[in-house]
Design a protein around this motif. Structure first.
Motif, PDB file in Angstrom:
ATOM      1  N   LEU A  90      55.857  25.207  36.066  1.00 14.28           N
ATOM      2  CA  LEU A  90      55.130  26.440  35.779  1.00 14.28           C
ATOM      3  C   LEU A  90      54.377  26.243  34.472  1.00 14.28           C
ATOM      4  CD1 LEU A  90      54.874  29.436  36.896  1.00 14.28           C
ATOM      5  CD2 LEU A  90      56.441  30.034  35.058  1.00 14.28           C
ATOM      6  N   GLN A  91      53.091  26.599  34.477  1.00 11.83           N
ATOM      7  CA  GLN A  91      52.268  26.425  33.285  1.00 11.83           C
ATOM      8  C   GLN A  91      51.600  27.740  32.928  1.00 11.83           C
ATOM      9  OE1 GLN A  91      49.427  23.264  33.532  1.00 11.83           O
ATOM     10  NE2 GLN A  91      48.762  23.530  31.442  1.00 11.83           N
ATOM     11  N   ALA A  92      51.531  28.023  31.623  1.00 11.22           N
ATOM     12  CA  ALA A  92      50.852  29.225  31.150  1.00 11.22           C
ATOM     13  C   ALA A  92      49.368  29.126  31.469  1.00 11.22           C
ATOM     14  CB  ALA A  92      51.054  29.387  29.645  1.00 11.22           C
ATOM     15  N   SER A  93      48.770  30.271  31.759  1.00  8.49           N
ATOM     16  CA  SER A  93      47.343  30.334  32.057  1.00  8.49           C
ATOM     17  C   SER A  93      46.548  30.462  30.768  1.00  8.49           C
ATOM     18  CB  SER A  93      47.049  31.541  32.953  1.00  8.49           C
ATOM     19  OG  SER A  93      47.814  31.485  34.131  1.00  8.49           O
ATOM     20  N   GLU A  94      45.296  30.047  30.836  1.00 11.15           N
ATOM     21  CA  GLU A  94      44.430  30.179  29.668  1.00 11.15           C
ATOM     22  C   GLU A  94      44.205  31.634  29.317  1.00 11.15           C
ATOM     23  OE1 GLU A  94      41.320  27.757  28.739  1.00 11.15           O
ATOM     24  OE2 GLU A  94      42.085  26.001  29.779  1.00 11.15           O
ATOM     25  N   SER A  95      44.090  32.471  30.330  1.00 10.42           N
ATOM     26  CA  SER A  95      43.871  33.899  30.107  1.00 10.42           C
ATOM     27  C   SER A  95      45.180  34.650  30.304  1.00 10.42           C
ATOM     28  CB  SER A  95      42.831  34.433  31.093  1.00 10.42           C
ATOM     29  OG  SER A  95      42.750  35.840  31.008  1.00 10.42           O
ATOM     30  N   THR A  96      45.513  35.505  29.376  1.00 14.45           N
ATOM     31  CA  THR A  96      46.723  36.317  29.537  1.00 14.45           C
ATOM     32  C   THR A  96      46.462  37.516  30.438  1.00 14.45           C
ATOM     33  OG1 THR A  96      46.202  37.532  27.515  1.00 14.45           O
ATOM     34  CG2 THR A  96      47.697  35.655  27.308  1.00 14.45           C
ATOM     35  N   MET A  97      45.208  37.825  30.714  1.00 21.47           N
ATOM     36  CA  MET A  97      44.848  38.927  31.613  1.00 21.47           C
ATOM     37  C   MET A  97      45.041  38.461  33.053  1.00 21.47           C
ATOM     38  SD  MET A  97      43.446  41.569  29.751  1.00 21.47           S
ATOM     39  CE  MET A  97      42.309  42.316  30.862  1.00 21.47           C
ATOM     40  N   GLY A  98      46.166  38.792  33.662  1.00 22.10           N
ATOM     41  CA  GLY A  98      46.459  38.397  35.030  1.00 22.10           C
ATOM     42  C   GLY A  98      46.991  36.986  35.175  1.00 22.10           C
ATOM     43  N   GLY A  99      47.085  36.261  34.062  1.00 20.80           N
ATOM     44  CA  GLY A  99      47.579  34.892  34.111  1.00 20.80           C
ATOM     45  C   GLY A  99      49.081  34.820  33.862  1.00 20.80           C
ATOM     46  N   ILE A 100      49.622  33.633  34.022  1.00 17.34           N
ATOM     47  CA  ILE A 100      51.048  33.402  33.805  1.00 17.34           C
ATOM     48  C   ILE A 100      51.322  33.265  32.315  1.00 17.34           C
ATOM     49  CG2 ILE A 100      52.941  31.758  34.169  1.00 17.34           C
ATOM     50  CD1 ILE A 100      51.640  31.138  36.898  1.00 17.34           C
ATOM     51  N   ILE A 101      52.358  33.929  31.871  1.00 15.92           N
ATOM     52  CA  ILE A 101      52.811  33.830  30.489  1.00 15.92           C
ATOM     53  C   ILE A 101      54.188  33.179  30.517  1.00 15.92           C
ATOM     54  CG2 ILE A 101      53.468  35.115  28.412  1.00 15.92           C
ATOM     55  CD1 ILE A 101      51.465  37.297  29.392  1.00 15.92           C
ATOM     56  N   CYS A 102      54.295  31.983  29.936  1.00 13.79           N
ATOM     57  CA  CYS A 102      55.585  31.279  29.906  1.00 13.79           C
ATOM     58  C   CYS A 102      56.509  31.934  28.886  1.00 13.79           C
ATOM     59  CB  CYS A 102      55.396  29.807  29.539  1.00 13.79           C
ATOM     60  SG  CYS A 102      54.825  28.799  30.908  1.00 13.79           S
ATOM     61  N   SER A 103      57.782  31.963  29.220  1.00 11.20           N
ATOM     62  CA  SER A 103      58.777  32.501  28.296  1.00 11.20           C
ATOM     63  C   SER A 103      58.902  31.589  27.075  1.00 11.20           C
ATOM     64  CB  SER A 103      60.134  32.630  28.990  1.00 11.20           C
ATOM     65  OG  SER A 103      60.582  31.361  29.414  1.00 11.20           O
ATOM     66  N   ARG A 104      59.324  32.170  25.984  1.00  9.65           N
ATOM     67  CA  ARG A 104      59.602  31.385  24.786  1.00  9.65           C
ATOM     68  C   ARG A 104      60.910  30.626  24.996  1.00  9.65           C
ATOM     69  NH1 ARG A 104      59.348  36.524  22.891  1.00  9.65           N
ATOM     70  NH2 ARG A 104      61.469  36.291  22.134  1.00  9.65           N
ATOM     71  N   GLU A 105      61.094  29.562  24.229  1.00 10.70           N
ATOM     72  CA  GLU A 105      62.309  28.755  24.407  1.00 10.70           C
ATOM     73  C   GLU A 105      63.567  29.528  24.034  1.00 10.70           C
ATOM     74  OE1 GLU A 105      62.637  25.859  20.651  1.00 10.70           O
ATOM     75  OE2 GLU A 105      60.782  25.645  21.774  1.00 10.70           O
ATOM     76  N   ASP A 106      63.435  30.575  23.205  1.00 12.63           N
ATOM     77  CA  ASP A 106      64.618  31.352  22.837  1.00 12.63           C
ATOM     78  C   ASP A 106      64.920  32.480  23.825  1.00 12.63           C
ATOM     79  OD1 ASP A 106      62.345  32.788  22.044  1.00 12.63           O
ATOM     80  OD2 ASP A 106      63.401  33.768  20.395  1.00 12.63           O
ATOM     81  N   GLU A 107      64.016  32.783  24.766  1.00 13.98           N
ATOM     82  CA  GLU A 107      64.285  33.827  25.756  1.00 13.98           C
ATOM     83  C   GLU A 107      64.525  33.271  27.155  1.00 13.98           C
ATOM     84  OE1 GLU A 107      60.970  36.533  25.992  1.00 13.98           O
ATOM     85  OE2 GLU A 107      59.582  34.967  26.584  1.00 13.98           O
ATOM     86  N   ALA A 108      64.247  32.007  27.376  1.00 16.16           N
ATOM     87  CA  ALA A 108      64.373  31.405  28.707  1.00 16.16           C
ATOM     88  C   ALA A 108      65.815  31.224  29.188  1.00 16.16           C
ATOM     89  CB  ALA A 108      63.638  30.068  28.740  1.00 16.16           C
ATOM     90  N   PRO A 109      66.731  30.775  28.333  1.00 13.28           N
ATOM     91  CA  PRO A 109      68.104  30.516  28.838  1.00 13.28           C
ATOM     92  C   PRO A 109      68.911  31.812  29.009  1.00 13.28           C
ATOM     93  CG  PRO A 109      67.968  29.921  26.529  1.00 13.28           C
ATOM     94  CD  PRO A 109      66.588  30.341  26.942  1.00 13.28           C
ATOM     95  N   ILE A 110      68.589  32.594  30.053  1.00 10.30           N
ATOM     96  CA  ILE A 110      69.166  33.925  30.241  1.00 10.30           C
ATOM     97  C   ILE A 110      70.668  33.907  30.485  1.00 10.30           C
ATOM     98  CG2 ILE A 110      67.053  35.077  30.949  1.00 10.30           C
ATOM     99  CD1 ILE A 110      67.808  34.534  33.851  1.00 10.30           C
ATOM    100  N   ARG A 111      71.224  32.768  30.856  1.00 14.71           N
ATOM    101  CA  ARG A 111      72.677  32.687  31.068  1.00 14.71           C
ATOM    102  C   ARG A 111      73.457  32.674  29.757  1.00 14.71           C
ATOM    103  NH1 ARG A 111      74.238  34.352  35.314  1.00 14.71           N
ATOM    104  NH2 ARG A 111      73.197  33.669  37.161  1.00 14.71           N
ATOM    105  N   ILE A 112      72.807  32.269  28.650  1.00 14.35           N
ATOM    106  CA  ILE A 112      73.548  32.144  27.392  1.00 14.35           C
ATOM    107  C   ILE A 112      73.099  33.136  26.326  1.00 14.35           C
ATOM    108  CG2 ILE A 112      74.130  29.730  27.791  1.00 14.35           C
ATOM    109  CD1 ILE A 112      71.920  28.906  25.917  1.00 14.35           C
ATOM    110  N   ILE A 113      72.083  33.951  26.648  1.00  7.97           N
ATOM    111  CA  ILE A 113      71.613  34.950  25.681  1.00  7.97           C
ATOM    112  C   ILE A 113      72.362  36.249  25.930  1.00  7.97           C
ATOM    113  CG2 ILE A 113      69.642  36.320  24.911  1.00  7.97           C
ATOM    114  CD1 ILE A 113      67.834  34.066  25.886  1.00  7.97           C
TER     115      ILE A 113
END
Length: 190
Positions: A90-113
């Protein structure tokens, strides 16, 4: 372990052994990209041992676009490491308007947060997966989102066959529109 097949044994970043972290570091010691080890997925015996990892990667460029990638590193009989497969998941899109926004490394590991946001992301995953038959899915990593007819949420999940207990790794897209969560796509990763 059966030769040739991946033995799936997912480990969150806080549970990955120093030996596996060292293999990842040696195998991805490339200039131009910062890679954060997010998950260890498993191993396979093929001309040595292949180790599968998920990394959050950020290129060393002006205005970098982060992405998540599958990296398989081989360690041969002499201890030499090399990347044998690298695939963007999964890759972030150049445009945030309707594009994909990748999670930050501190919010991605939802099992340990331990946070309300992480708990809500896990609940959304469970809500969206309640009608999917044949496999038992467990969300391992939150990859990002995209505003599209509501909001699409991207997860990396471990899937276990209810019939023969084999495991695999899937990219799961769940759409939340108003209060309805449904699976949009399930894609094989490993």
């Amino acid at each position: 372990m059966i030769v040739g097949n991946f033995e799936i044994n997912v480990k969150q970043k806080n549970k990955i052994s120093e030996e596996l972290k060292d293999i990842f570091k040696k195998g991805t010691n490339l200039l131009g990209v910062h890679r954060e080890l997010m998950l260890y997925l498993g191993k396979q015996v093929v001309h040595g041992i292949n180790y599968a990892f998920i990394a959050r990667s950020v290129p060393a460029t002006l205005n970098p676009l982060p992405y998540y990638e599958l990296i398989i590193i081989n360690v041969n009989e002499t201890g030499k490491t090399c990347i044998v497969r690298r695939e963007t998941i999964l890759q972030a899109s150049e445009s945030t308007m309707g594009g994909i926004i990748c999670s930050r490394e501190d919010e991605a590991p939802i099992r340990i947060i331990d946070s309300i946001e992480a708990n809500n992301l896990l609940k959304l995953f469970d809500k969206g997966m309640h009608n999917v038959l044949g496999l038992d899915y467990e969300a391992e990593l939150y990859l990002g989102h995209q505003i599209y007819h509501g909001c699409n949420y991207y997860y990396l999940a471990q899937a276990t066959s209810l019939e023969n207990k084999t495991k695999s790794i899937k990219l799961v897209t769940i759409n939340l529109f108003i209060d309805e969560a449904r699976v949009v796509e399930i894609k094989d990763i490993l």
